[in-house]
Design a protein around this motif. Structure first.
Motif, PDB file in Angstrom:
ATOM      1  N   ILE A  75      97.968 -17.677 -18.752  1.00  0.00           N
ATOM      2  CA  ILE A  75      99.416 -17.716 -19.679  1.00  0.00           C
ATOM      3  C   ILE A  75     100.045 -19.058 -19.486  1.00  0.00           C
ATOM      4  CG2 ILE A  75     101.659 -16.837 -20.491  1.00  0.00           C
ATOM      5  CD1 ILE A  75      99.778 -14.829 -21.771  1.00  0.00           C
ATOM      6  N   LYS A  76     100.470 -20.450 -20.375  1.00  0.00           N
ATOM      7  CA  LYS A  76     101.850 -20.583 -19.505  1.00  0.00           C
ATOM      8  C   LYS A  76     102.399 -20.792 -20.227  1.00  0.00           C
ATOM      9  CE  LYS A  76     100.484 -24.168 -23.553  1.00  0.00           C
ATOM     10  NZ  LYS A  76      99.774 -22.563 -24.091  1.00  0.00           N
ATOM     11  N   ASP A  79     104.872 -20.627 -24.187  1.00  0.00           N
ATOM     12  CA  ASP A  79     103.993 -19.677 -25.033  1.00  0.00           C
ATOM     13  C   ASP A  79     104.937 -18.259 -25.572  1.00  0.00           C
ATOM     14  OD1 ASP A  79     101.707 -21.083 -24.873  1.00  0.00           O
ATOM     15  OD2 ASP A  79     101.104 -19.107 -23.187  1.00  0.00           O
ATOM     16  N   VAL A  81     104.997 -14.670 -26.565  1.00  0.00           N
ATOM     17  CA  VAL A  81     104.083 -13.824 -25.628  1.00  0.00           C
ATOM     18  C   VAL A  81     104.241 -12.196 -26.252  1.00  0.00           C
ATOM     19  CG1 VAL A  81     103.312 -15.259 -23.781  1.00  0.00           C
ATOM     20  CG2 VAL A  81     104.676 -13.295 -23.882  1.00  0.00           C
ATOM     21  N   ALA A 138      99.806 -13.897 -25.788  1.00  0.00           N
ATOM     22  CA  ALA A 138     100.419 -15.559 -26.089  1.00  0.00           C
ATOM     23  C   ALA A 138      99.396 -15.620 -27.540  1.00  0.00           C
ATOM     24  CB  ALA A 138     100.302 -16.311 -25.857  1.00  0.00           C
ATOM     25  N   THR A 139     100.981 -15.782 -28.878  1.00  0.00           N
ATOM     26  CA  THR A 139     100.155 -16.212 -30.148  1.00  0.00           C
ATOM     27  C   THR A 139      99.839 -17.986 -30.437  1.00  0.00           C
ATOM     28  OG1 THR A 139     102.701 -16.829 -30.694  1.00  0.00           O
ATOM     29  CG2 THR A 139     102.378 -15.032 -30.638  1.00  0.00           C
TER      30      THR A 139
END
Length: 349
Positions: A75-76, A79, A81, A138-139
């Motif tokens: 995850i960044k 994102d 989410v 995340a999308t």
């Protein structure tokens, strides 16, 4: 920041609480884009589940990652989410077995983690997410605003309805009856149709919910309950009953309805949070060969399967939201659901 706090039955307040901060290298901080009120939140609201002291509440949210710990890799920051209604690592044996609600290292929103550090409730402006790599999905890019309600259902109700259908063994050609017309029951209708059910019957007494059920694929509606409801179900299915019954309420009456509606050898998939003392009549089940399967839905295990269909528009479970309010009006959101003026309420911080 602003967050929802329950003080006592029918006493929901939007209050200022401390902002969360990263506490562990596996944490993330997520700014909430949308949260919601769940039918299970109504149990403490109604006093069925005791509230002994003020506490944070809420367990469904989507949002944008603002900070990540040093050990977060999947995850960044930036994102969008989806967070399931619990947090988990997705690496322990229970998660790998498909039962992430029993994660050996996970826990629940609005409660202390295993080190005693508080984890925010979901009905707030910002949430600290433990085990972010396992918990959050995340999308691919920032979703269109109109998709956010459907993405939010993947945090709980769509995955829970899907769990009811999967637990009951719904497959191509199955006949299905859904007990319960709340958001989970309506999503169970959608899930059953998605899995190929040949006929789906929704048990509902509310015209607005019947409309959604039909949009989701219900072929017929039954308004009767109890003995009359069971009689109507049997009449619809050649005097025998359907292959699968999805129990999406959690009371003694709803489980009795489900067990007595299924055909001999049929299966009940149950996901209703148990309140009101549901019990299994083993002698009856023995005589009819009706099985029961289900429980708390491991929705994190289903997100990867369901997400592409939400993004493509193949399914639109966000239709269950029929009222949107600001987080500051959380008390009205609870009252609207409790009084059945709304099926499910979306909260915007």
């Amino acid at each position: 920041m602003l967050a929802t706090v329950i003080h006592a039955p029918h006493d929901i307040r939007s209050e200022e609480v401390p902002d969360p901060a990263l506490l562990k290298p596996t944490d993330a901080i997520v700014r909430v884009s949308a949260a919601c009120v769940c039918g299970s939140d109504l149990w403490p609201y109604r006093g069925v589940t005791p509230t002994t002291k003020p506490r944070r509440i809420g367990h469904e949210f989507v949002g944008i990652v603002e900070q990540i710990g040093d050990e977060v890799t999947t995850i960044k920051v930036g994102d969008f989410v989806i967070a399931p209604f619990y947090w988990c690592d997705m690496t322990c044996i229970n998660c790998r077995n498909g039962v992430s609600t029993s994660c050996l290292h996970g826990g629940w929103w609005g409660a202390p983690d295993r080190n005693g550090d508080f984890v925010d409730g979901a009905q707030g402006e910002v949430v600290r997410v433990p085990l972010a790599d396992g918990t959050l999905v995340a999308t691919p890019g920032m979703p269109a605003p109109e998709l956010i309600p459907s993405l939010l259902t993947l945090a709980d109700v769509m995955g829970t309805g899907h769990h009811a259908a999967v637990s009951a063994g719904v497959t191509a050609g199955s006949t299905v009856v859904v007990v319960g017309d709340g958001a989970v029951g309506l999503c169970a209708v959608l899930a059953a149709k998605r899995l190929g059910a040949s006929r789906v019957v929704a048990m509902s007494r509310h015209a607005d919910r019947q409309e959604i059920a039909r949009e989701f694929g219900a072929d017929d509606i039954i308004e009767e309950r109890g003995a009359e409801g069971i009689k109507r179900v049997k009449e619809m299915f050649d005097g025998i009953g359907p292959d699968c019954v999805l129990e999406c309420v959690g009371t003694k009456e709803s489980m009795d309805q489900a067990l007595k509606s299924a055909r001999p050898g049929g299966m009940v998939g149950f996901v209703g949070v148990p309140n009101g003392g549901p019990e299994l009549p083993i002698q009856t089940m023995f005589g009819t060969n009706v099985g029961v399967n289900g429980g708390v839905a491991s929705v994190r295990n289903y997100i990867d399967e369901l997400l592409p269909e939400v993004l493509s528009g193949a399914i639109n479970p966000g239709r269950v939201f029929d009222l949107e309010l600001p987080l500051s009006e959380a008390a009205e959101a609870y009252a609207a659901m409790d009084e059945r003026r709304a099926t499910k309420v979306l909260l915007r911080p």
